[in-house]
Design an enzyme around this catalytic site. Structure first.
Site, PDB file in Angstrom:
ATOM      1  N   HIS A 284      -4.592  -7.643  -0.019  1.00 29.66           N
ATOM      2  CA  HIS A 284      -3.799  -6.575   0.375  1.00 29.66           C
ATOM      3  C   HIS A 284      -3.159  -6.589   1.597  1.00 29.66           C
ATOM      4  O   HIS A 284      -2.387  -5.640   1.890  1.00 29.66           O
ATOM      5  CB  HIS A 284      -4.822  -5.320   0.311  1.00 29.66           C
ATOM      6  CG  HIS A 284      -4.478  -3.944   0.203  1.00 29.66           C
ATOM      7  ND1 HIS A 284      -3.740  -3.605  -1.082  1.00 29.66           N
ATOM      8  CD2 HIS A 284      -4.292  -2.926   1.010  1.00 29.66           C
ATOM      9  CE1 HIS A 284      -3.390  -2.388  -0.693  1.00 29.66           C
ATOM     10  NE2 HIS A 284      -3.750  -1.803   0.439  1.00 29.66           N
TER      11      HIS A 284
ATOM     12  N   TYR B 202      -3.528  11.187   1.766  1.00 33.25           N
ATOM     13  CA  TYR B 202      -4.369  11.074   0.498  1.00 33.25           C
ATOM     14  C   TYR B 202      -4.474  12.445   0.105  1.00 33.25           C
ATOM     15  O   TYR B 202      -4.444  12.859  -1.132  1.00 33.25           O
ATOM     16  CB  TYR B 202      -5.743  10.414   0.698  1.00 33.25           C
ATOM     17  CG  TYR B 202      -5.700   9.019   0.918  1.00 33.25           C
ATOM     18  CD1 TYR B 202      -6.172   8.045   0.043  1.00 33.25           C
ATOM     19  CD2 TYR B 202      -5.407   8.264   2.143  1.00 33.25           C
ATOM     20  CE1 TYR B 202      -6.022   6.895   0.019  1.00 33.25           C
ATOM     21  CE2 TYR B 202      -5.375   7.009   2.352  1.00 33.25           C
ATOM     22  CZ  TYR B 202      -5.713   6.055   1.406  1.00 33.25           C
ATOM     23  OH  TYR B 202      -5.620   4.951   1.328  1.00 33.25           O
TER      24      TYR B 202
ATOM     25  N   ASP C 222       0.758  -1.118  -0.059  1.00 36.72           N
ATOM     26  CA  ASP C 222      -0.107   0.127  -0.083  1.00 36.72           C
ATOM     27  C   ASP C 222       0.938   1.318  -0.027  1.00 36.72           C
ATOM     28  O   ASP C 222       1.852   1.437  -0.992  1.00 36.72           O
ATOM     29  CB  ASP C 222      -0.801   0.098   1.180  1.00 36.72           C
ATOM     30  CG  ASP C 222      -2.118   0.974   1.173  1.00 36.72           C
ATOM     31  OD1 ASP C 222      -3.042   0.791   0.487  1.00 36.72           O
ATOM     32  OD2 ASP C 222      -1.992   1.972   1.801  1.00 36.72           O
TER      33      ASP C 222
END
Length: 395
Positions: free
Chosen positions: A360, A303, A174
């Site tokens: 993930h 983000y 990630d």
């Protein structure tokens, strides 16, 4: 560098319990399952376990079995685990987690990596393992300044200046995959190789012309576009107005749990049953790290910064990261699974593995597969002068 021990004040745990007991539950349409998001009956089951069975003090003790430290790097206090290997010549390895994860995700792989003989493997494959908490995550300091934070630069200083390793290797998933990529791209003088267990890779900008792409690459871009439409709302929120959603997530432990657990279910190879991959204790320990440190807001801000203050010097068309790279692709990533030819445009791939299972969060889902793949790839650097250099003198 100061030793660090996790200890949460009783008042914080009491406050958490009161909030859980006073949860005001939303309604849910009939037969909703998980189609609308975190499913109501499962969330009630999880919260009941949280209240009646989950033992944070036990999890705290387990985490504190790992030697942890904090040090100030470029003005930020960084939390990290540092476990020395037991083999004849451990290779320094830094491992970076992602979102919505924490350093605790790596708990299952640290032992096999540092002490392979104990797990039936070759002691020559041992590593000195360093697992930092990303800035703004867990027990690392929360950045309060605008702008993109170059975590790769912090990790270089952590490894070379704080811990004294002249050369090392890196792994990430990630966000951690992007950090590993940056370490390979900008710090090849000290980074021998990078291993990525994630679909979060660096791409060339602009993309090649569609006429130059293979069928698999064109299919991949279509899948990514579909994923963004169907699954990407969380990312858009966190990249535009993270502060707004943070009021709810930082105030409600159930809201925080729902926001995180839904991703563990959606992004893993769990077949719709999140607990086929993650026990309630694992899920709640990770959620607790966000809750007790109040870092959900700072973790989401990453983000925003990537969207509004992107890192300089993106890969240009025809450019790639030349540091030797290994990529492990796990099928639980679903629509985001990357074809090798697309990744080879941006990386010097010397080792590629299509994993049979896992998603993930590979360090939790398939720790054995992940560790074996890392051992296999990084083995080549042990016989080279470029591996760990004179790291022995720092032991």
């Amino acid at each position: 560098m100061k030793p660090f021990t996790i200890h949460v004040e009783d008042e914080i745990l009491y406050d958490l319990r009161m909030r859980l007991m006073r949860t005001r539950w939303p309604d849910q349409v009939n037969q909703a399952a998980w189609d609308y998001g975190a499913e109501l009956s499962y969330m009630k089951e999880l919260v009941d376990y949280w209240l009646q069975t989950f033992d944070w003090r036990k999890q705290e003790q387990i985490l504190n079995e790992l030697p942890q430290f904090r040090d100030t790097i470029d003005g930020l206090d960084i939390h990290f685990v540092h476990v020395r290997g037991t083999g004849p010549n451990p290779l320094p390895l830094i491992i970076t987690h992602g979102w919505p994860s924490s350093f605790a995700e790596m708990h299952r792989i640290i032992g096999p990596l540092t002490d392979p003989a104990r797990y039936g493997a070759d002691p020559a494959d041992s590593f000195d393992v360093v697992v930092p908490s990303l800035p703004g995550f867990g027990f690392s300091e929360r950045p309060l300044q605008r702008g993109y934070l170059h975590t790769d630069r912090l990790w270089r200083k952590l490894m070379t200046e704080v811990l004294g390793y002249p050369r090392f290797v890196a792994h990430g998933t990630d966000f951690g995959a992007r950090v590993a990529s940056a370490l390979g791209r900008f710090h090849s003088d000290v980074v021998a190789g990078i291993h990525i267990g994630s679909v979060d890779l660096d791409w060339q900008e602009p993309h090649p012309k569609e006429s130059e792409l293979t069928e698999a690459e064109r299919d991949y871009l279509k899948r990514v576009a579909r994923w963004r439409k169907e699954e990407g709302a969380y990312s858009e929120i966190q990249a535009t107005y993270p502060q707004t959603v943070a009021y709810g997530l930082n105030d409600s432990p159930v809201g925080l749990a729902a926001w995180i657990v839904e991703k563990y279910r959606a992004w893993s190879d769990c077949g719709g049953n999140v607990e086929s991959r993650f026990s309630k204790d694992i899920l709640l320990t990770n959620i607790m790290i966000y809750w007790i440190t109040e870092t959900i807001n700072s973790s989401m801000r990453r983000y925003f910064e990537v969207r509004h203050n992107p890192a300089p010097n993106p890969l240009k068309l025809g450019e790639r990261i030349e540091t030797p790279t290994a990529i492990a692709m796990f099928p639980g990533e679903k629509d985001l699974v990357v074809p090798r030819e697309w990744a080879e445009r941006s990386y010097n791939i010397q080792h590629w593995t299509d994993m049979p299972s896992g998603g993930h969060f590979p360090a939790l889902e398939e720790p054995i597969l992940l560790v074996e793949d890392m051992r296999a790839f990084f083995r080549q650097f042990r016989s080279s002068e470029k591996a760990s250099g004179s790291a022995d003198k720092y032991r």
